[in-house]
Design a protein around this motif. Structure first.
Motif, short mmCIF file in Angstrom:
data_model
loop_
_atom_site.label_atom_id
_atom_site.label_comp_id
_atom_site.label_asym_id
_atom_site.label_seq_id
_atom_site.Cartn_x
_atom_site.Cartn_y
_atom_site.Cartn_z
N UNK A 14 0.86 -1.18 0.00
CA UNK A 14 0.00 0.00 0.00
C UNK A 14 0.90 1.23 0.00
N UNK A 15 0.88 1.96 -1.10
CA UNK A 15 1.74 3.13 -1.22
C UNK A 15 2.80 2.91 -2.28
N UNK A 20 8.13 2.15 -0.91
CA UNK A 20 7.46 1.04 -1.60
C UNK A 20 8.29 0.51 -2.75
N UNK A 21 8.97 1.41 -3.45
CA UNK A 21 9.82 1.01 -4.58
C UNK A 21 10.97 0.12 -4.11
N UNK A 74 1.57 -5.21 3.08
CA UNK A 74 2.19 -4.29 4.01
C UNK A 74 2.02 -2.86 3.49
N UNK A 75 2.64 -1.91 4.17
CA UNK A 75 2.48 -0.50 3.80
C UNK A 75 3.81 0.23 3.88
N UNK A 76 3.90 1.35 3.18
CA UNK A 76 5.16 2.11 3.17
C UNK A 76 5.07 3.44 3.90
N UNK A 77 3.88 3.83 4.33
CA UNK A 77 3.80 5.07 5.11
C UNK A 77 2.56 5.05 6.00
N UNK A 95 0.57 -6.96 7.71
CA UNK A 95 1.52 -6.49 8.74
C UNK A 95 2.12 -5.17 8.27
N UNK A 96 2.23 -4.15 9.12
CA UNK A 96 1.76 -4.11 10.49
C UNK A 96 0.24 -4.07 10.57
N UNK A 97 -0.29 -4.26 11.76
CA UNK A 97 -1.74 -4.31 11.94
C UNK A 97 -2.36 -2.92 11.88
#
Length: 379
Positions: A14-15, A20-21, A74-77, A95-97
């Motif tokens: 996500x992001x 993310x890259x 997962x996510x980047x920000x 993850x993270x939750x």
């Protein structure tokens, strides 16, 4: 039970920014497919991903499709809506939750959480309306800094305050949104700890990094640091306690102030890889991004040992001027590693890339970094 997700599987991000890259690149090297969800059709991560879902972070149809395609996400920000992660958690591994992310999205919530663990922060006061400012004056000494509670980063949404009148004016400047007023620390240094915490609660730490900021944006990161072994160990312990308190799984960072008195004061949590961890791409056995992949997939953490002293230098859009920077000044040096983020437009203050200088000592690395940075700037 910790189920491992192995190469050949599909991971979601996500992001689509530079974090993310770099995750996408690390995952692909390890044999995973990556799907990025980001509303920008030219996002740095989206353009190298196996698939780019170009949609808003609250687009439930797009999210449901992503969950169906991905073995883990997962996510980047931290500004991804927590409810987005909660939606995805019902459908796949995340993850993270959403709970961990929600604790870090608002500065007041975050600081109260840190304080609830018995960890020292700078004195702070929540300001939701003008009436709160009068109360804040009784608690917070000056100089201070007024920060918007949500969506602030890289020095944006911050107003330095020398007097209570500055706070009133700053609150208006920030559109009277919820803020936190923080007392300024008599600062000696700024440091950060990047760590990885597994699904079983095992934590591994990267070496403590020393950071220098210009206009609120990270300029250089130096490893090893000049802080004492005792101070480093205290920062690591605090970061680990925060990760445990959050029930965090993945790569995360905690930024600290070191006061003139030598106190270690927790500043901010970053529930993701961190700008100050970019040195790990070249100076550690395992990068923070490979570690993020490993934690997401339930794999053992990689070795975090430092291979070489290093100085990381951020490259902002300011370096571009009216043309391309003088890349040859970096690329002719065999001990410098350049990383560019694939962003289409260079703008002042925008993070476009970074370079890492590896040398026998941090002093040598810093001297070379400063010289190369000056010679790099476009005409």
């Amino acid at each position: 039970m910790n189920t491992q997700i192995l190469p050949g599987s599909t991971l979601g991000m996500l992001g689509g920014g530079q974090l993310g890259r770099m995750f996408t690149s690390a995952a692909q090297v390890m044999g995973y497919k990556v799907i990025v969800l980001d509303p920008d059709p030219q996002s740095p991560a989206g353009i190298i991903a196996d698939q780019h879902i170009c949609a808003a972070y609250d687009d439930e149809e797009a999210l449901a499709n992503m969950a169906k395609l991905c073995d883990a996400i997962t996510t980047e920000f931290e500004n991804i809506p927590a409810q987005t992660l909660a939606f995805l958690e019902q459908r796949t591994t995340v993850h993270p939750s959403s709970k961990a992310l929600a604790s870090t999205q608002n500065r007041n919530v975050e600081k109260n959480f840190i304080a609830s663990l018995g960890i020292q922060t700078a004195p702070f006061f929540t300001i939701r309306n003008k009436q709160d400012i009068a109360e804040a004056e009784k608690v917070i000494g000056f100089p201070a800094i007024l920060k918007v509670a949500t969506f602030g980063y890289d020095g944006k949404g911050q107003v330095p305050c020398q007097t209570i009148e500055d706070v009133y004016a700053g609150f208006e400047t920030l559109a009277e949104k919820e803020c936190v007023l923080e007392q300024r620390i008599d600062l000696d240094k700024e440091i950060s700890v990047v760590l990885a915490r597994s699904q079983t609660g095992t934590i591994i730490n990267f070496p403590v990094a020393e950071n220098a900021h210009v206009n609120g944006i990270l300029h250089t990161t130096t490893v090893p640091t000049s802080v004492s072994a005792e101070q480093s160990q205290k920062a690591i312990q605090i970061a680990n306690d925060i990760a445990k308190g959050l029930g965090y799984v993945g790569t995360m960072a905690v930024e600290f102030f070191v006061s003139q008195d030598g106190e270690i004061i927790a500043n901010e949590i970053a529930p993701r890889p961190h700008n100050s961890g970019h040195y790990t791409l070249d100076a550690c056995s395992t990068s923070q991004f490979e570690q993020q992949v490993r934690m997401l997939c339930g794999l053992p953490a990689g070795d975090c040992d430092l291979i070489s002293p290093v100085v990381m230098v951020n490259l902002l859009g300011d370096v571009w001027g009216h043309s391309q920077p003088h890349w040859e000044t970096l690329l002719s040096e065999t001990n410098i590693k350049l990383h560019l983020y694939g962003k289409q437009e260079a703008r002042p203050g925008r993070k476009m890339g970074h370079f890492n200088v590896l040398a026998e000592t941090v002093e040598q690395a810093m001297q070379q970094a400063e010289t190369c940075f000056e010679n790099l700037k476009a005409d």
